[in-house]
Design an enzyme around this catalytic site. Structure first.
Site, mmCIF file in Angstrom:
data_model
loop_
_atom_site.group_PDB
_atom_site.id
_atom_site.type_symbol
_atom_site.label_atom_id
_atom_site.label_comp_id
_atom_site.label_asym_id
_atom_site.label_seq_id
_atom_site.Cartn_x
_atom_site.Cartn_y
_atom_site.Cartn_z
ATOM 1 N N GLY A 201 -17.186 7.759 10.928
ATOM 2 C CA GLY A 201 -16.774 8.007 12.314
ATOM 3 C C GLY A 201 -17.747 8.899 13.040
ATOM 4 N N GLU B 272 -29.265 7.516 4.668
ATOM 5 C CA GLU B 272 -28.958 6.169 5.159
ATOM 6 C C GLU B 272 -30.260 5.397 5.374
ATOM 7 O OE1 GLU B 272 -26.869 6.177 8.864
ATOM 8 O OE2 GLU B 272 -26.560 4.005 8.868
HETATM 9 C C1 LIG Z 1 -22.662 -3.743 13.764
HETATM 10 C C2 LIG Z 1 -22.674 -2.282 14.013
HETATM 11 C C3 LIG Z 1 -22.107 -1.420 13.075
HETATM 12 C C4 LIG Z 1 -22.044 -0.050 13.305
HETATM 13 N N1 LIG Z 1 -21.424 0.753 12.393
HETATM 14 C C5 LIG Z 1 -21.219 2.070 12.684
HETATM 15 C C6 LIG Z 1 -20.417 2.904 11.849
HETATM 16 O O1 LIG Z 1 -19.907 2.456 10.821
HETATM 17 N N2 LIG Z 1 -20.204 4.170 12.222
HETATM 18 C C7 LIG Z 1 -20.752 4.699 13.343
HETATM 19 O O2 LIG Z 1 -20.542 5.874 13.606
HETATM 20 N N3 LIG Z 1 -21.530 3.941 14.166
HETATM 21 C C8 LIG Z 1 -21.760 2.642 13.866
HETATM 22 N N4 LIG Z 1 -22.517 1.848 14.715
HETATM 23 C C9 LIG Z 1 -22.978 2.427 15.979
HETATM 24 C C10 LIG Z 1 -24.477 2.560 16.092
HETATM 25 O O3 LIG Z 1 -24.932 3.655 15.375
HETATM 26 C C11 LIG Z 1 -24.803 2.664 17.611
HETATM 27 O O4 LIG Z 1 -24.559 1.394 18.160
HETATM 28 C C12 LIG Z 1 -26.226 3.063 17.856
HETATM 29 O O5 LIG Z 1 -26.403 4.394 17.554
HETATM 30 C C13 LIG Z 1 -26.659 2.808 19.307
HETATM 31 O O6 LIG Z 1 -25.777 3.396 20.217
HETATM 32 P P1 LIG Z 1 -25.181 2.563 21.438
HETATM 33 O O7 LIG Z 1 -24.637 1.296 20.902
HETATM 34 O O8 LIG Z 1 -24.256 3.455 22.170
HETATM 35 O O9 LIG Z 1 -26.435 2.226 22.333
HETATM 36 P P2 LIG Z 1 -27.128 3.181 23.397
HETATM 37 O O10 LIG Z 1 -27.369 4.509 22.782
HETATM 38 O O11 LIG Z 1 -26.387 3.108 24.669
HETATM 39 O O12 LIG Z 1 -28.540 2.468 23.551
HETATM 40 C C14 LIG Z 1 -28.735 1.311 24.347
HETATM 41 C C15 LIG Z 1 -30.217 0.971 24.294
HETATM 42 O O13 LIG Z 1 -30.982 2.048 24.822
HETATM 43 C C16 LIG Z 1 -31.962 2.455 23.896
HETATM 44 N N5 LIG Z 1 -32.190 3.891 23.996
HETATM 45 C C17 LIG Z 1 -31.257 4.866 23.997
HETATM 46 N N6 LIG Z 1 -31.833 6.065 24.074
HETATM 47 C C18 LIG Z 1 -33.171 5.869 24.129
HETATM 48 C C19 LIG Z 1 -34.317 6.713 24.211
HETATM 49 N N7 LIG Z 1 -34.205 8.032 24.249
HETATM 50 N N8 LIG Z 1 -35.545 6.141 24.251
HETATM 51 C C20 LIG Z 1 -35.676 4.799 24.211
HETATM 52 N N9 LIG Z 1 -34.635 3.948 24.142
HETATM 53 C C21 LIG Z 1 -33.403 4.481 24.091
HETATM 54 C C22 LIG Z 1 -31.395 2.080 22.556
HETATM 55 O O14 LIG Z 1 -32.404 1.961 21.592
HETATM 56 C C23 LIG Z 1 -30.734 0.750 22.878
HETATM 57 O O15 LIG Z 1 -31.679 -0.251 22.861
HETATM 58 C C24 LIG Z 1 -22.603 0.476 14.487
HETATM 59 C C25 LIG Z 1 -23.197 -0.378 15.425
HETATM 60 C C26 LIG Z 1 -23.232 -1.741 15.203
HETATM 61 C C27 LIG Z 1 -23.857 -2.629 16.238
#
Ligand SMILES: Cc1cc2nc3c(=O)[nH]c(=O)nc-3n(C[C@H](O)[C@H](O)[C@H](O)COP(=O)(O)OP(=O)(O)OC[C@H]3O[C@@H](n4cnc5c(N)ncnc54)[C@H](O)[C@@H]3O)c2cc1C
Ligand SMILES: Cc1cc2nc3c(=O)[nH]c(=O)nc-3n(C[C@H](O)[C@H](O)[C@H](O)COP(=O)(O)OP(=O)(O)OC[C@H]3O[C@@H](n4cnc5c(N)ncnc54)[C@H](O)[C@@H]3O)c2cc1C
Lengths: 403, 376
Positions: free
Chosen positions: A128, A250
């Site tokens: 989480g 990880e």
């Molecule tokens: C299938 C799947 C399983 C997952 N499992 C887990 C889990 O078990 N537990 C958990 O806690 N999380 C989990 N996650 C969450 C995952 O860690 C997040 O999706 C990830 O950290 C990206 O965050 P976001 O989706 O909010 O995208 P955002 O942070 O909103 O990013 C959107 C886009 O902007 C880009 N971006 C953001 N900031 C920057 C920057 N500073 N410079 C350049 N580009 C940037 C990102 O690379 C991305 O392309 C999972 C995600 C998926 C898709």
């Protein structure tokens, strides 16, 4: 410098190979190809329980907590052999993530209470971390935990907020959770690492279906969830340190070299079976070059990983260079699935039935074509999760190049 | 040089736009694709009513006097709404075969059914061993009295579960991959000996595997000259490629708009993520990929009437461009949406899936590159 295995290492390899061959459940063969969102809880746990019985469930842990005492090379061989046999991957949440946090930062009481369930597989853990407003910027998380003490409930936290993208939370007994315990501190400094029993009142899990049709991730709502204070790991407000430690772990497993090798072998089999004007696709220049490029990139990654492992065995922890493994490993995994879609031609268009299907669905085309497109769609996640590939680039730029 | 649209064409676009805005929002579309049928016959009736199914036919054939550009306009708008109804299969492909190769009697008998929305068609051309080679056929049609007997198997026939009639390619003579000896037939899906097995496709449509077992058709089922069908098949599939290109630019346009919008509003690290230069440049590349695809789409639609070589180069070139651009735009749109991009709930993944399938239909990038270099 030497990249070859010693005679002892080769003997170890044979032992491992033989063990997998005689113990991996027949019914799960090829299971590694199915995404986790398609497997039942028991299917996912089958191999885990067998390895637990054998004492091989956590080769990467210190011996005192259940580790095997294998060398880095032996662990490498172990991974290779599992990939070779296409055993279904073990869930990382307990074994690679929260387990090491607990034995490194937890107290004796917590080790006694939680490690056995992680090892046996009796406790299913989920992660989480992410929240709707906190993805890449994890430190901005807002799920709030307020410490309270009273006669009836003792020392405890009241947790309110929500987590998202929680992988396989639908099966979870426990969630390790980052919560904000000091709203006034700097973002990274007011966070704590809390273990939450998923059966606690106030927790709701809602499925998120991904574009490939799988139920792999969830939203988790936390409403006045009461968590005993003894479930706090380490010190209050120091959770970010433990979270970063965990993310480092990880990343080092994420290159997936051995499994990619096997996937390329599978891809070649497809390309040998698919015909263009009567001759195998694999024999065409265009396709064989693409596969060759993939293999070359993968061998570079393999040696990069070995170099990282060798450095680690000399006591240097996985540094920011681990980001190379994440970026290159996931790019390669994605390209393999992309080429598989190309390889199967028209039958890539077929939607494969889901696990919950009745079994009477008609699925045309050769066996190997089933689900190739879904695998490709599903694998797009690998450059997003675990710290997106953009974020990994930022890490290398900042920490390695000093930009 | 003039890339502007006529008043009628603009009107056509507006008509399609307002219908789809009204009746084809993403949630409705998602629900429909999950029903047992997977499409809406009542939408088809509306298309007919508004004249969309008549748009590309000449007035002599009962149409509105348009052509490829009208198809392009309709398909671009269809792409923007991920329309699943079989316009390409029925209007572009079956309509194209009848227009180019049909006898006066066939045209008179069959085009009104298309224009009026009564008949839906599918194109049964691909076979498992044939991949994208249109001449690689093991399905045979043997002369049988004045008619033919068809035997064979066709793979991934898109839209077939909804169709009443099929365009079927079969070998009347020659070896498995000879250019000569290919013939084109009209077959009723309900004819004795035709059996279908239906299934969903990953982009939310439906397809069938079709077996022909001693299917008898009359001499009037033949389109064009016996054994000389391949050039016609190539021409019509190029028309289909031109239409799919238009659909693809519609998909890309929606993805680019959605991505830019998302990156302007989604905040991480205290700023909209669109402030990160690496993402800005990525979106600029997506924008350029779309513009280049628009250009190739215009080109192929304008060159459908030219010599075989010119047409082939235009179609293969367009297919390569949209195949690559569609992949790039689709993958980046998902990536820039982060976890949201992976969900079934958001439309982004659905455009990505459709673009992936457009790359596969009628031959992917590798196939079309080869075709281009052989024609050039
Ligand atoms: C299938 C799947 C399983 C997952 N499992 C887990 C889990 O078990 N537990 C958990 O806690 N999380 C989990 N996650 C969450 C995952 O860690 C997040 O999706 C990830 O950290 C990206 O965050 P976001 O989706 O909010 O995208 P955002 O942070 O909103 O990013 C959107 C886009 O902007 C880009 N971006 C953001 N900031 C920057 C920057 N500073 N410079 C350049 N580009 C940037 C990102 O690379 C991305 O392309 C999972 C995600 C998926 C898709
Ligand atoms: C062969 C040649 C002929 C030329 N002829 C002429 C001429 O006839 N007359 C004349 O006046 N000049 C001429 N120039 C100069 C030319 O215009 C400059 O080289 C150019 O403007 C780049 O400036 P710079 O070399 O100082 O590089 P810099 O401006 O220092 O840029 C270095 C790198 O940083 C990148 N960069 C800079 N700012 C940004 C930003 N905001 N975001 C992202 N990346 C950035 C650049 O793209 C480049 O890759 C010539 C140059 C060459 C190589």
């Amino acid at each position: 410098m030497d990249m070859r295995f010693s005679p002892e290492e080769l003997a170890f390899r044979d032992e491992v190979r033989e063990f997998i061959a005689s113990n991996y459940p027949q019914e799960l063969k090829g299971g590694a190809r199915r995404s986790r969102g398609e497997m039942s809880k028991e299917d996912i746990l089958r191999w885990h329980r067998i390895l637990y019985k054998k004492g091989w469930i956590v080769p990467h842990w210190p011996v005192e907590y259940g580790g095997t005492g294998w060398t880095i090379t032996q662990r490498y061989i172990w991974n290779e052999e599992n990939a070779r046999a296409e055993t279904s991957p073990l869930l990382p949440f307990g074994l690679s993530m929260v387990g090491p946090v607990i034995y490194t930062f937890g107290n004796e009481e917590q080790k006694k209470r939680f490690l056995p369930g992680i090892l046996s597989g009796d406790d299913w853990w989920c992660q989480g971390y992410s929240e709707p407003g906190s993805g890449s910027d994890l430190a901005s998380l807002r799920t709030k935990a307020v410490r309270a003490k009273n006669e009836k409930d003792g020392d405890h936290y009241i947790v309110n907020g929500g987590k998202t993208w929680t992988t396989l939370a639908q099966f979870a007994d426990w969630m390790f959770c980052l919560v904000r315990t000091d709203p006034n501190a700097k973002a990274q400094e007011g966070i704590s690492f809390l273990l939450i029993d998923m059966k606690t009142p106030g927790i709701t899990v809602r499925p998120i279906i991904t574009m490939d049709g799988a139920h792999e991730v969830n939203e988790v709502f936390l409403e006045d969830v009461k968590v005993p204070a003894e479930n706090l790991i380490g010190e209050e407000n120091k959770g970010w340190t433990y979270a970063k430690f965990l993310l480092g772990n990880e990343r080092s497993g994420i290159a997936g070299v051995a499994r990619s090798k096997k996937a390329i072998e599978r891809l070649k089999n497809i390309a040998n079976a698919e015909l263009i004007d009567g001759a195998p696709l694999m024999k065409t220049d265009e396709f064989s070059r693409k596969v060759a490029e993939l293999e070359i990139d993968l061998s570079a990654l393999e040696v990069t990983e070995l170099r990282t492992l060798a450095a680690e065995s000399k006591g240097r922890g996985p540094g920011p260079e681990a980001s190379i493994l994440k970026i290159k490993g996931t790019e390669i995994q994605q390209r393999i699935t992309e080429l598989a879609v190309e390889a199967v031609g028209n039958y890539a268009m077929v939607q494969a039935p889901r696990m919950e299907a009745t079994g009477n669905e008609f699925v045309p085309g050769p066996d190997y074509s089933t689900g190739t497109a879904q695998d490709y769609f599903n694998m797009r996640k690998t450059s997003i999760y675990g710290g997106s590939n953009e974020i990994q680039h930022n890490i290398i730029a900042k920490m390695v190049l000093g930009l | 040089m003039d890339f502007s649209f006529t008043e009628e064409q603009t009107l056509l676009r507006n008509t399609v736009q307002s219908l789809l805005a009204d009746k084809y929002d993403f949630d409705t579309r998602r629900k429909v694709t999950k029903t047992a049928d997977g499409w809406r016959p009542e939408m088809w009736a509306q298309f007919a009513e508004l004249g969309l199914l008549a748009a590309p036919f000449s007035e002599e054939l009962g149409g509105l006097g348009g052509g490829a550009i009208e198809n392009m306009i309709v398909m671009e708008e269809f792409g923007r709404h991920l329309v699943v109804e079989p316009y390409v299969e029925t209007v572009v492909i079956a309509g194209g075969f009848l227009r180019e190769g049909g006898t006066a009697a066939q045209q008179e008998a069959l085009i009104p059914g298309i224009v009026g929305g009564e008949t839906v068609w599918a194109f049964a051309y691909a076979e498992p061993q044939g991949r994208y080679n249109l001449a690689d056929l093991t399905t045979t049609a043997k002369k049988d009295g004045s008619g033919y007997t068809i035997n064979g198997y066709k793979a991934v026939v898109l839209g077939a579960p909804w169709a009443q009639k099929l365009i079927v390619t079969a070998r009347t003579s020659g070896g498995q991959r000879d250019r000569d000896g290919v013939s084109v037939f009209i077959v009723d899906k309900s004819a004795a000996g035709v059996s279908t097995r239906d299934y969903p496709t990953v982009d939310g449509r439906r397809a069938s595997e079709i077996t022909f077992e001693n299917v008898k058709v009359g001499a009037d089922a033949l389109i064009g000259a016996e054994g000389k069908g391949l050039p016609l098949v190539e021409k019509i599939t190029d028309e289909a490629i031109a239409a799919l290109s238009a659909e693809a630019i519609g998909c890309m346009k929606e993805l680019n708009t959605a991505t830019v919008e998302y990156c302007k509003t989604r905040k991480q690290f205290g700023v909209p993520i669109g402030k990160f230069q690496v993402l800005q440049h990525r979106m600029v590349d997506m924008f350029m990929a779309h513009e280049q695809s628009v250009s190739m789409t215009y080109m192929v639609n304008l060159k459908l009437g030219e010599s075989d070589v010119e047409r082939t180069k235009a179609a293969a070139g367009a297919k390569v461009q949209i195949g690559k651009a569609g992949r790039f735009v689709g993958q980046q749109a998902v990536q820039l949406h982060g976890g949201m991009g992976m969900t079934d709930e958001l439309n982004v993944g659905h455009y990505f899936k459709r673009l992936t399938m457009i790359d596969t239909q009628f031959g992917n990038v590798d196939h079309q590159l080869k075709r281009y270099s052989e024609a050039a």
